[in-house]
Design a protein around this motif. Structure first.
Motif, PDB file in Angstrom:
ATOM      1  N   ARG A   8      14.060   6.349  -4.743  1.00 19.01           N
ATOM      2  CA  ARG A   8      13.608   4.997  -4.420  1.00 19.01           C
ATOM      3  C   ARG A   8      12.861   4.916  -3.100  1.00 19.01           C
ATOM      4  O   ARG A   8      11.929   4.129  -2.955  1.00 19.01           O
ATOM      5  CB  ARG A   8      14.805   4.030  -4.418  1.00 19.01           C
ATOM      6  CG  ARG A   8      15.394   3.809  -5.794  1.00 19.01           C
ATOM      7  CD  ARG A   8      16.643   2.972  -5.785  1.00 19.01           C
ATOM      8  NE  ARG A   8      16.444   1.631  -5.261  1.00 19.01           N
ATOM      9  CZ  ARG A   8      17.340   0.659  -5.375  1.00 19.01           C
ATOM     10  NH1 ARG A   8      18.500   0.889  -5.989  1.00 19.01           N
ATOM     11  NH2 ARG A   8      17.094  -0.531  -4.884  1.00 19.01           N
ATOM     12  N   GLU A   9      13.258   5.722  -2.112  1.00 21.65           N
ATOM     13  CA  GLU A   9      12.629   5.647  -0.798  1.00 21.65           C
ATOM     14  C   GLU A   9      11.173   6.110  -0.814  1.00 21.65           C
ATOM     15  O   GLU A   9      10.363   5.660  -0.004  1.00 21.65           O
ATOM     16  CB  GLU A   9      13.434   6.470   0.218  1.00 21.65           C
ATOM     17  CG  GLU A   9      14.788   5.871   0.548  1.00 21.65           C
ATOM     18  CD  GLU A   9      14.674   4.441   1.070  1.00 21.65           C
ATOM     19  OE1 GLU A   9      13.823   4.182   1.940  1.00 21.65           O
ATOM     20  OE2 GLU A   9      15.437   3.574   0.594  1.00 21.65           O
ATOM     21  N   ASN A  10      10.853   6.998  -1.723  1.00 20.23           N
ATOM     22  CA  ASN A  10       9.491   7.533  -1.796  1.00 20.23           C
ATOM     23  C   ASN A  10       8.765   7.102  -3.067  1.00 20.23           C
ATOM     24  O   ASN A  10       7.747   7.693  -3.442  1.00 20.23           O
ATOM     25  CB  ASN A  10       9.528   9.063  -1.715  1.00 20.23           C
ATOM     26  CG  ASN A  10      10.072   9.549  -0.392  1.00 20.23           C
ATOM     27  OD1 ASN A  10       9.497   9.280   0.662  1.00 20.23           O
ATOM     28  ND2 ASN A  10      11.202  10.254  -0.428  1.00 20.23           N
ATOM     29  N   ARG A  13       6.575   2.194  -6.257  1.00 15.55           N
ATOM     30  CA  ARG A  13       6.925   0.809  -6.561  1.00 15.55           C
ATOM     31  C   ARG A  13       8.052   0.266  -5.679  1.00 15.55           C
ATOM     32  O   ARG A  13       8.558  -0.840  -5.940  1.00 15.55           O
ATOM     33  CB  ARG A  13       7.350   0.667  -8.029  1.00 15.55           C
ATOM     34  CG  ARG A  13       6.220   0.655  -9.031  1.00 15.55           C
ATOM     35  CD  ARG A  13       6.689   0.112 -10.379  1.00 15.55           C
ATOM     36  NE  ARG A  13       7.047  -1.288 -10.321  1.00 15.55           N
ATOM     37  CZ  ARG A  13       6.181  -2.305 -10.470  1.00 15.55           C
ATOM     38  NH1 ARG A  13       4.893  -2.054 -10.657  1.00 15.55           N
ATOM     39  NH2 ARG A  13       6.604  -3.548 -10.406  1.00 15.55           N
ATOM     40  N   LYS A  14       8.450   0.988  -4.657  1.00 15.01           N
ATOM     41  CA  LYS A  14       9.616   0.599  -3.852  1.00 15.01           C
ATOM     42  C   LYS A  14       9.541  -0.860  -3.399  1.00 15.01           C
ATOM     43  O   LYS A  14      10.487  -1.628  -3.586  1.00 15.01           O
ATOM     44  CB  LYS A  14       9.741   1.514  -2.638  1.00 15.01           C
ATOM     45  CG  LYS A  14      10.914   1.171  -1.717  1.00 15.01           C
ATOM     46  CD  LYS A  14      10.996   2.150  -0.547  1.00 15.01           C
ATOM     47  CE  LYS A  14      12.218   1.872   0.306  1.00 15.01           C
ATOM     48  NZ  LYS A  14      12.151   0.562   0.995  1.00 15.01           N
ATOM     49  N   GLU A  15       8.442  -1.265  -2.799  1.00 16.97           N
ATOM     50  CA  GLU A  15       8.324  -2.627  -2.288  1.00 16.97           C
ATOM     51  C   GLU A  15       8.357  -3.653  -3.411  1.00 16.97           C
ATOM     52  O   GLU A  15       9.033  -4.685  -3.322  1.00 16.97           O
ATOM     53  CB  GLU A  15       7.026  -2.773  -1.492  1.00 16.97           C
ATOM     54  CG  GLU A  15       6.843  -4.155  -0.866  1.00 16.97           C
ATOM     55  CD  GLU A  15       5.557  -4.276  -0.077  1.00 16.97           C
ATOM     56  OE1 GLU A  15       5.335  -5.339   0.536  1.00 16.97           O
ATOM     57  OE2 GLU A  15       4.755  -3.311  -0.070  1.00 16.97           O
ATOM     58  N   TYR A  16       7.644  -3.380  -4.480  1.00 15.84           N
ATOM     59  CA  TYR A  16       7.613  -4.291  -5.630  1.00 15.84           C
ATOM     60  C   TYR A  16       8.995  -4.384  -6.278  1.00 15.84           C
ATOM     61  O   TYR A  16       9.471  -5.469  -6.623  1.00 15.84           O
ATOM     62  CB  TYR A  16       6.599  -3.803  -6.668  1.00 15.84           C
ATOM     63  CG  TYR A  16       5.207  -3.599  -6.113  1.00 15.84           C
ATOM     64  CD1 TYR A  16       4.261  -4.611  -6.175  1.00 15.84           C
ATOM     65  CD2 TYR A  16       4.847  -2.388  -5.536  1.00 15.84           C
ATOM     66  CE1 TYR A  16       2.979  -4.429  -5.682  1.00 15.84           C
ATOM     67  CE2 TYR A  16       3.576  -2.187  -5.032  1.00 15.84           C
ATOM     68  CZ  TYR A  16       2.647  -3.215  -5.104  1.00 15.84           C
ATOM     69  OH  TYR A  16       1.383  -3.029  -4.590  1.00 15.84           O
ATOM     70  N   GLU A  18      12.047  -3.763  -5.046  1.00 18.32           N
ATOM     71  CA  GLU A  18      13.053  -4.463  -4.244  1.00 18.32           C
ATOM     72  C   GLU A  18      12.791  -5.960  -4.197  1.00 18.32           C
ATOM     73  O   GLU A  18      13.717  -6.766  -4.250  1.00 18.32           O
ATOM     74  CB  GLU A  18      13.092  -3.870  -2.834  1.00 18.32           C
ATOM     75  CG  GLU A  18      13.608  -2.438  -2.808  1.00 18.32           C
ATOM     76  CD  GLU A  18      13.588  -1.833  -1.423  1.00 18.32           C
ATOM     77  OE1 GLU A  18      12.998  -2.464  -0.503  1.00 18.32           O
ATOM     78  OE2 GLU A  18      14.151  -0.731  -1.243  1.00 18.32           O
ATOM     79  N   HIS A  19      11.528  -6.346  -4.117  1.00 20.64           N
ATOM     80  CA  HIS A  19      11.175  -7.766  -4.044  1.00 20.64           C
ATOM     81  C   HIS A  19      11.558  -8.489  -5.338  1.00 20.64           C
ATOM     82  O   HIS A  19      12.255  -9.516  -5.312  1.00 20.64           O
ATOM     83  CB  HIS A  19       9.681  -7.920  -3.780  1.00 20.64           C
ATOM     84  CG  HIS A  19       9.201  -9.341  -3.807  1.00 20.64           C
ATOM     85  ND1 HIS A  19       9.447 -10.228  -2.767  1.00 20.64           N
ATOM     86  CD2 HIS A  19       8.511 -10.042  -4.742  1.00 20.64           C
ATOM     87  CE1 HIS A  19       8.921 -11.406  -3.057  1.00 20.64           C
ATOM     88  NE2 HIS A  19       8.346 -11.315  -4.251  1.00 20.64           N
ATOM     89  N   TYR A  20      11.112  -7.952  -6.473  1.00 16.69           N
ATOM     90  CA  TYR A  20      11.337  -8.649  -7.739  1.00 16.69           C
ATOM     91  C   TYR A  20      12.756  -8.476  -8.265  1.00 16.69           C
ATOM     92  O   TYR A  20      13.242  -9.331  -9.015  1.00 16.69           O
ATOM     93  CB  TYR A  20      10.315  -8.200  -8.776  1.00 16.69           C
ATOM     94  CG  TYR A  20       8.929  -8.712  -8.466  1.00 16.69           C
ATOM     95  CD1 TYR A  20       8.671 -10.073  -8.457  1.00 16.69           C
ATOM     96  CD2 TYR A  20       7.889  -7.839  -8.166  1.00 16.69           C
ATOM     97  CE1 TYR A  20       7.408 -10.565  -8.170  1.00 16.69           C
ATOM     98  CE2 TYR A  20       6.624  -8.317  -7.873  1.00 16.69           C
ATOM     99  CZ  TYR A  20       6.392  -9.680  -7.872  1.00 16.69           C
ATOM    100  OH  TYR A  20       5.146 -10.163  -7.569  1.00 16.69           O
ATOM    101  N   GLN A  22      15.386  -8.525  -6.262  1.00 15.56           N
ATOM    102  CA  GLN A  22      16.114  -9.542  -5.499  1.00 15.56           C
ATOM    103  C   GLN A  22      15.868 -10.937  -6.074  1.00 15.56           C
ATOM    104  O   GLN A  22      16.781 -11.757  -6.168  1.00 15.56           O
ATOM    105  CB  GLN A  22      15.698  -9.504  -4.022  1.00 15.56           C
ATOM    106  CG  GLN A  22      16.449 -10.510  -3.156  1.00 15.56           C
ATOM    107  CD  GLN A  22      15.983 -10.487  -1.715  1.00 15.56           C
ATOM    108  OE1 GLN A  22      14.886 -10.027  -1.416  1.00 15.56           O
ATOM    109  NE2 GLN A  22      16.811 -10.986  -0.812  1.00 15.56           N
TER     110      GLN A  22
END
Length: 215
Positions: A8-10, A13-16, A18-20, A22
């Motif tokens: 997940r850290e690399n 889509r990590k930012e997408y 975590e955002h969606y 949440q």
């Protein structure tokens, strides 16, 4: 069946993700797919539409990692190397349904035979899930053949962590000399975007148009 853990850290889509995740954002898209060629080819070989629908959907999902991405039972994020279809069958006596699954097959003729065996064995059992054990690597597929629709939305909450696609077909209709089937795709925005939904629909149309190659 192998479950591949995602770093997940690399992950791109990590930012997408975590955002969606949440926000617990899901969305659906429904298209009327032109199945004129598919219906003609099915009739030539005396095949049924529903198993063809299941076969096509499963082939598409297994062709794209985004549609196979989920959490496993341990809560790890990853993607299955293969997805199996879990689909509903209707009991005409009780007006209820059962959800069963079938193994994948490379040839449609083999899948169609397995589908008919499973339906014959498990229809009319009075159970929601008569075929066990249910594999973890499955997606829900269903069809509502009594009514057409222009939109359909089915949500599985599970704490907002259900990431796999949900696919539903409706009653097909005739417009002039062509046949159209409403197909609804429900997906989680954490793993899929509008682009991926479009890929699914375009692949489905291509499979229908090229059905002579795989029937």
């Amino acid at each position: 069946m192998k479950f591949n853990i995602i770093d997940r850290e690399n992950w791109v889509r990590k930012e997408y993700f975590e955002h969606y995740l949440q926000q617990q954002t899901t969305f659906s898209i429904t298209n009327e797919m032109n199945i004129t060629v598919l219906m003609e080819n099915l009739r030539k070989k005396n095949y049924k539409l529903y198993p063809a629908f299941i076969f096509m959907v499963t082939k598409i999902v297994n062709s794209h990692r985004e549609f196979r991405t989920s959490f496993n039972q341990e809560g790890n994020l990853g993607y299955w190397s293969e997805i199996l279809p879990s689909y509903t069958i209707f009991d005409k006596k009780t007006y209820t349904f059962s959800s069963i699954w079938s193994p994948n097959a490379s040839r449609f003729s083999e899948f169609h035979s397995q589908y008919e065996k499973d339906v014959e064995e498990y229809n009319g059992t009075g159970s929601l899930f008569p075929k066990t054990p249910i594999p973890d690597n499955h997606i829900p597929i269903s069809m509502i053949p009594w009514s057409s629709f222009t939109a359909f939305n089915l949500n599985i909450n599970n704490g907002g962590d259900f990431l796999l696609p949900i696919i539903t077909g409706g009653k097909y209709s005739q417009i002039k000399d062509e046949w159209f089937l409403p197909v609804s795709l429900q997906i989680h925005h954490a793993v899929c975007d509008g682009y991926h939904a479009s890929v699914f629909m375009n692949d489905f149309q291509r499979f229908a148009d090229e059905s002579a190659d795989w029937l």
